[in-house]
Design a protein around this motif. Structure first.
Motif, mmCIF file in Angstrom:
data_model
loop_
_atom_site.group_PDB
_atom_site.id
_atom_site.type_symbol
_atom_site.label_atom_id
_atom_site.label_comp_id
_atom_site.label_asym_id
_atom_site.label_seq_id
_atom_site.Cartn_x
_atom_site.Cartn_y
_atom_site.Cartn_z
ATOM 1 N N THR A 72 -12.586 57.891 -96.429
ATOM 2 C CA THR A 72 -11.905 56.774 -95.807
ATOM 3 C C THR A 72 -12.907 56.128 -94.855
ATOM 4 O O THR A 72 -13.483 56.812 -94.005
ATOM 5 N N VAL A 73 -13.130 54.839 -95.028
ATOM 6 C CA VAL A 73 -14.052 54.121 -94.151
ATOM 7 C C VAL A 73 -13.257 53.703 -92.916
ATOM 8 O O VAL A 73 -12.385 52.840 -92.985
ATOM 9 N N LEU A 74 -13.552 54.368 -91.800
ATOM 10 C CA LEU A 74 -12.826 54.113 -90.554
ATOM 11 C C LEU A 74 -13.348 52.888 -89.821
ATOM 12 O O LEU A 74 -12.585 52.194 -89.141
ATOM 13 N N ASP A 75 -14.658 52.639 -89.939
ATOM 14 C CA ASP A 75 -15.270 51.521 -89.226
ATOM 15 C C ASP A 75 -16.528 51.098 -89.967
ATOM 16 O O ASP A 75 -17.161 51.922 -90.648
ATOM 17 N N GLY A 76 -16.902 49.846 -89.830
ATOM 18 C CA GLY A 76 -18.117 49.347 -90.461
ATOM 19 C C GLY A 76 -17.948 49.220 -91.963
ATOM 20 O O GLY A 76 -16.859 48.928 -92.461
ATOM 21 N N ALA A 77 -19.036 49.482 -92.668
ATOM 22 C CA ALA A 77 -19.024 49.412 -94.135
ATOM 23 C C ALA A 77 -19.981 50.454 -94.679
ATOM 24 O O ALA A 77 -21.021 50.735 -94.084
ATOM 25 N N ALA A 78 -19.609 51.024 -95.812
ATOM 26 C CA ALA A 78 -20.443 52.032 -96.465
ATOM 27 C C ALA A 78 -20.767 51.578 -97.879
ATOM 28 O O ALA A 78 -19.964 50.903 -98.530
ATOM 29 N N GLU A 79 -21.946 51.957 -98.316
ATOM 30 C CA GLU A 79 -22.355 51.706 -99.697
ATOM 31 C C GLU A 79 -22.250 53.020 -100.451
ATOM 32 O O GLU A 79 -22.704 54.057 -99.965
ATOM 33 N N PHE A 80 -21.640 52.972 -101.628
ATOM 34 C CA PHE A 80 -21.432 54.164 -102.447
ATOM 35 C C PHE A 80 -22.080 53.995 -103.812
ATOM 36 O O PHE A 80 -22.019 52.918 -104.408
ATOM 37 N N LEU A 81 -22.676 55.057 -104.308
ATOM 38 C CA LEU A 81 -23.037 55.196 -105.712
ATOM 39 C C LEU A 81 -21.868 55.894 -106.368
ATOM 40 O O LEU A 81 -21.414 56.941 -105.893
ATOM 41 N N LEU A 82 -21.358 55.327 -107.458
ATOM 42 C CA LEU A 82 -20.258 55.915 -108.218
ATOM 43 C C LEU A 82 -20.664 55.897 -109.680
ATOM 44 O O LEU A 82 -20.498 54.895 -110.374
ATOM 45 N N GLY A 83 -21.259 57.005 -110.132
ATOM 46 C CA GLY A 83 -21.782 57.063 -111.493
ATOM 47 C C GLY A 83 -22.992 56.173 -111.623
ATOM 48 O O GLY A 83 -24.026 56.428 -111.020
ATOM 49 N N ASP A 84 -22.847 55.076 -112.365
ATOM 50 C CA ASP A 84 -23.982 54.175 -112.597
ATOM 51 C C ASP A 84 -23.804 52.819 -111.929
ATOM 52 O O ASP A 84 -24.418 51.836 -112.320
ATOM 53 N N ALA A 108 -23.790 50.668 -95.228
ATOM 54 C CA ALA A 108 -24.179 49.484 -95.981
ATOM 55 C C ALA A 108 -25.312 48.766 -95.249
ATOM 56 O O ALA A 108 -25.423 48.856 -94.019
ATOM 57 N N PRO A 109 -26.168 48.053 -95.990
ATOM 58 C CA PRO A 109 -27.233 47.293 -95.329
ATOM 59 C C PRO A 109 -26.650 46.385 -94.239
ATOM 60 O O PRO A 109 -25.636 45.719 -94.450
ATOM 61 N N GLY A 110 -27.258 46.422 -93.067
ATOM 62 C CA GLY A 110 -26.817 45.586 -91.961
ATOM 63 C C GLY A 110 -25.583 46.085 -91.233
ATOM 64 O O GLY A 110 -25.070 45.411 -90.349
ATOM 65 N N SER A 111 -25.081 47.271 -91.603
ATOM 66 C CA SER A 111 -23.863 47.786 -90.991
ATOM 67 C C SER A 111 -24.023 49.256 -90.620
ATOM 68 O O SER A 111 -24.789 49.984 -91.259
ATOM 69 N N SER A 112 -23.283 49.682 -89.628
ATOM 70 C CA SER A 112 -23.105 51.104 -89.372
ATOM 71 C C SER A 112 -21.808 51.500 -90.070
ATOM 72 O O SER A 112 -21.089 50.634 -90.595
ATOM 73 N N THR A 113 -21.499 52.792 -90.081
ATOM 74 C CA THR A 113 -20.239 53.214 -90.685
ATOM 75 C C THR A 113 -19.741 54.488 -90.037
ATOM 76 O O THR A 113 -20.508 55.253 -89.451
#
Length: 169
Positions: A72-84, A108-113
């Motif tokens: 669960t992304v509580l704050d900011g933004a996250a980048e995920f790899l999901l398979g390909d 995520a680029p430019g963000s904390s999470t």
């Protein structure tokens, strides 16, 4: 430290972890907060919270043979790899990764999470997170973790898709 204590509302088997009891495993650009391990939950789940600074990497590509991993992304933004594929998920979003699916994550680029991470069924992983902290600070080598992939149900894989996505960020 990160151990569950007390009975909430008199319900047998319930437990509460107060903020003052949470063990932190520091990272150069964030921290793990170790909330509940499989031993606290009868193997039902494990939970931790991970904060990452702007653009910081979280976990390199891996999969789990046994556990689902739910973020669960509580704050900011996250980048995920999901398979390909990769996907950016903003605060309020949820990602559920089934066993066997290669995945990775970072801010995520430019963000904390700030992520709440739950794995089910639970596997004892607190020591894994402590070791990752040691690796991040140069006190341990990543290669020393490789023989313990089965112990922690964390199986590292290669991903050109993830490497390319993180190089762009």
């Amino acid at each position: 430290m990160g151990s569950a204590a007390g009975i909430a509302g008199g319900a047998a088997g319930a437990f509460v972890v107060q903020a003052a009891e949470v063990e932190r495993a520091e990272l150069p650009h964030g921290a793990f907060q170790l909330l509940a391990d499989a031993g606290n939950t009868g193997g039902a789940f494990g939970a931790n919270r991970l904060t990452l600074g702007v653009g910081a990497d979280g976990a390199r590509p891996h999969c789990h043979a046994v556990s689902w991993e739910v973020f669960t992304v509580l704050d900011g933004a996250a980048e995920f790899l999901l398979g390909d594929r990769t996907e950016v998920v903003a605060a309020g979003g949820l990602v559920a990764v089934p066993p066997g699916l290669p995945h990775a994550f970072g801010a995520a680029p430019g963000s904390s999470t700030d992520l709440l991470v739950v794995a089910t069924p639970g596997v004892e992983r607190f020591e894994y997170f402590r070791r990752l902290s040691g690796i991040a600070w140069g006190r341990e080598r990543f290669d020393d973790l490789l023989p313990d992939q089965d112990t922690y149900d964390v199986h590292f894989v290669e991903s050109a898709v993830w490497d390319a996505a993180r190089a762009r960020g």
